[in-house]
Design an enzyme around this catalytic site. Structure first.
Site, PDB file in Angstrom:
ATOM      1  N   ARG A 241      30.171  37.236  35.231  1.00 52.51           N
ATOM      2  CA  ARG A 241      30.526  36.016  34.516  1.00 52.51           C
ATOM      3  C   ARG A 241      29.848  34.821  35.192  1.00 52.51           C
ATOM      4  O   ARG A 241      29.695  34.804  36.421  1.00 52.51           O
ATOM      5  CB  ARG A 241      32.038  35.817  34.490  1.00 52.51           C
ATOM      6  CG  ARG A 241      32.784  36.903  33.716  1.00 52.51           C
ATOM      7  CD  ARG A 241      34.275  36.696  33.756  1.00 52.51           C
ATOM      8  NE  ARG A 241      34.975  37.745  33.001  1.00 52.51           N
ATOM      9  CZ  ARG A 241      35.382  38.899  33.515  1.00 52.51           C
ATOM     10  NH1 ARG A 241      35.184  39.157  34.808  1.00 52.51           N
ATOM     11  NH2 ARG A 241      35.987  39.799  32.762  1.00 52.51           N
ATOM     12  N   LYS A 271      38.254  36.815  36.931  1.00 55.93           N
ATOM     13  CA  LYS A 271      39.151  36.543  35.807  1.00 55.93           C
ATOM     14  C   LYS A 271      40.384  37.434  35.863  1.00 55.93           C
ATOM     15  O   LYS A 271      41.499  36.990  35.567  1.00 55.93           O
ATOM     16  CB  LYS A 271      38.388  36.765  34.500  1.00 55.93           C
ATOM     17  CG  LYS A 271      39.229  36.543  33.253  1.00 55.93           C
ATOM     18  CD  LYS A 271      38.410  36.783  31.997  1.00 55.93           C
ATOM     19  CE  LYS A 271      39.250  36.574  30.739  1.00 55.93           C
ATOM     20  NZ  LYS A 271      38.461  36.825  29.508  1.00 55.93           N
ATOM     21  N   HIS A 333      27.120  33.229  29.298  1.00 58.50           N
ATOM     22  CA  HIS A 333      28.077  34.332  29.204  1.00 58.50           C
ATOM     23  C   HIS A 333      27.560  35.455  28.306  1.00 58.50           C
ATOM     24  O   HIS A 333      28.003  36.605  28.383  1.00 58.50           O
ATOM     25  CB  HIS A 333      29.407  33.793  28.669  1.00 58.50           C
ATOM     26  CG  HIS A 333      30.569  34.709  28.897  1.00 58.50           C
ATOM     27  ND1 HIS A 333      30.860  35.760  28.051  1.00 58.50           N
ATOM     28  CD2 HIS A 333      31.509  34.753  29.864  1.00 58.50           C
ATOM     29  CE1 HIS A 333      31.934  36.401  28.478  1.00 58.50           C
ATOM     30  NE2 HIS A 333      32.347  35.816  29.576  1.00 58.50           N
ATOM     31  N   HIS A 360      36.046  44.895  33.083  1.00 60.71           N
ATOM     32  CA  HIS A 360      37.040  44.931  32.020  1.00 60.71           C
ATOM     33  C   HIS A 360      38.221  45.799  32.457  1.00 60.71           C
ATOM     34  O   HIS A 360      38.099  46.637  33.353  1.00 60.71           O
ATOM     35  CB  HIS A 360      36.441  45.502  30.739  1.00 60.71           C
ATOM     36  CG  HIS A 360      35.473  44.586  30.078  1.00 60.71           C
ATOM     37  ND1 HIS A 360      34.584  44.994  29.112  1.00 60.71           N
ATOM     38  CD2 HIS A 360      35.247  43.257  30.246  1.00 60.71           C
ATOM     39  CE1 HIS A 360      33.859  43.970  28.700  1.00 60.71           C
ATOM     40  NE2 HIS A 360      34.231  42.911  29.382  1.00 60.71           N
ATOM     41  N   TYR A 370      43.520  49.506  41.560  1.00 60.05           N
ATOM     42  CA  TYR A 370      43.503  49.843  42.981  1.00 60.05           C
ATOM     43  C   TYR A 370      42.229  50.549  43.447  1.00 60.05           C
ATOM     44  O   TYR A 370      41.925  50.550  44.630  1.00 60.05           O
ATOM     45  CB  TYR A 370      44.713  50.715  43.317  1.00 60.05           C
ATOM     46  CG  TYR A 370      46.017  49.952  43.211  1.00 60.05           C
ATOM     47  CD1 TYR A 370      46.411  49.063  44.201  1.00 60.05           C
ATOM     48  CD2 TYR A 370      46.838  50.101  42.097  1.00 60.05           C
ATOM     49  CE1 TYR A 370      47.592  48.342  44.094  1.00 60.05           C
ATOM     50  CE2 TYR A 370      48.027  49.375  41.979  1.00 60.05           C
ATOM     51  CZ  TYR A 370      48.387  48.507  42.982  1.00 60.05           C
ATOM     52  OH  TYR A 370      49.552  47.785  42.876  1.00 60.05           O
TER      53      TYR A 370
END
Length: 409
Positions: A241, A271, A333, A360, A370
């Site tokens: 990003r 994000k 983007h 994502h 994790y």
């Protein structure tokens, strides 16, 4: 054309009358004998009048100079009457209650609640777009038309969503002023319906490989600062990003001189608020090494060209793409959409791997949260495939940064 003799000899009449000069300038003569300089102009298709002062306190030469200054303001798309009002307000200023003083107080109280990147963007947006125009104005002297006039200037450069974000930040400042006892109203709230609507949808992106290669070739041929060009190259090579790229730090990278170089983006800059590993292609490592002479002395990779202790502007890459002719066609983007579309078409069985590369969310949210090294070796392979695909036919790093560049891209 007026002369001082004509103005001095002009007599009052039963009704006010005008003594015209040129270019919309005239003397308004009242029945009481006052002689007032005024400038008639059109702004946004409406006729308006700007009072410049009384004759002889304001001489003919001074009035003409004021007219020319007003015409300059008009050429820049601003309203001279609004500018004059701001100047008058500033003359009555109490520095403790200027918009900037109150905004910085609000910011200091709120920034502990925000991620570092967001806090930086908030204060920079005010410093860039609001403080130069309204920072010196008393908080209670700012009216809805004044707020709207400033936000219109942001809209006029095509930054509609930015105008909405800044309006919300201004509104928060006014609410803070009211709560603190130094403000009386929130003029930024009133103007919200008057702003141009944000049309939300997919970020514009070029998603075919040949089109993307052409975009890169044309954009890298633009006159721009080497740091900006190298930032664009690292962005399309890694498909991170734009915000993650802007705030990248040299300490985030490991193994650049080894076989498995990595970029470790910490959770606070992501994000999804979890660490993200980006395997680096040969081209990405070479881009970093080409960047080091420009920014190796700073903790961050991409210093602002005018204020190198700060990171580059959030608009720098967008402006570069716009100059190359891709306004409304491709945004920074959009490289993520380019990467996703092109790689999924070629490697359909790797859809989940590609999603991980884009940071994502996975269907297995526990594992995604994790196991940051999930599919790491395959991600490394695909990162190199992508870099080879998009780099084909592009100029070398030496050519990219060798020519004379703009100082402030």
């Amino acid at each position: 054309m007026l002369t001082d003799a004509k103005i001095r000899s002009a007599k009052p009449a039963d009704r006010a009358w005008r003594l015209a000069d040129t270019g919309g300038l005239f003397v308004h003569i009242t029945p009481a004998g006052k002689k007032i300089w005024r400038y008639r102009y059109k702004f946004e298709k409406r006729e308006k009048l700007l009072t410049l002062g009384h004759y002889p306190g304001v001489s003919l030469a001074e009035a003409r100079a004021e007219r020319e200054e007003a015409r300059r303001i008009l050429r820049e798309g601003r309203d001279p009457s609004m500018e004059a009002k701001i100047v008058r307000l500033a003359a009555r200023v109490n520095t403790a209650t200027t918009f900037e003083a109150v905004a910085r107080e609000w910011y200091e109280q709120r920034k502990v609640l925000w991620a570092t990147r967001h806090a930086f963007d908030v204060i920079r947006s005010l410093e860039r777009d609001i403080f130069p125009k309204l920072g010196h104005v008393p908080i209670n002297g700012i009216t809805p038309p004044v707020v709207l006039a400033v936000l219109r200037q942001i809209e006029d450069r095509g930054a509609i969503e930015t105008a909405h974000r800044i309006r919300q930040r201004m509104s928060d400042v006014f609410v803070h002023a009211i709560a603190s006892g130094c403000g009386s109203s929130d003029p930024a709230a009133v103007v919200a319906p008057a702003l141009r609507p944000v049309i939300r949808g997919r970020q514009p992106a070029i998603t075919d490989l040949e089109g993307l290669r052409s975009l890169v070739h044309r954009t890298e041929a633009e006159e721009a600062h080497p740091v900006t060009l190298l930032a664009l190259r690292l962005l399309y090579l890694t498909a991170v990003r734009p915000g993650e790229l802007r705030f990248a730090q040299w300490a985030d990278f490991e193994g650049l001189d080894g076989p498995k170089p990595l970029w470790n983006i910490p959770a606070e800059r992501m994000k999804m608020k979890r660490d993200h590993l980006v395997p680096l292609s040969r081209q990405a490592v070479a881009t970093l090494e080409a960047l080091r002479p420009f920014s190796g002395r700073w903790p961050h990779l991409f210093p602002n060209t005018r204020r190198p202790r700060q990171v580059m502007s959030e608009n720098a890459l967008g402006y570069l793409l716009n100059r190359a002719g891709f306004h409304h066609c491709h945004v920074p983007h959009g490289f993520r959409a380019s990467f996703s579309t092109i790689m999924n078409e070629r490697f359909r069985s790797d859809r989940q791997v590609i999603d991980v590369m884009l940071a994502h969310s996975l269907k297995d949210k526990v594992e995604g949260a994790y196991n940051r090294a999930i599919y790491l070796e395959r991600r490394r392979e695909l990162a190199q495939v992508w870099a080879d695909l998009v780099s084909e036919g592009q100029v070398s790093l030496g050519e990219l940064i060798a020519t004379k560049r703009r100082s402030g891209a």
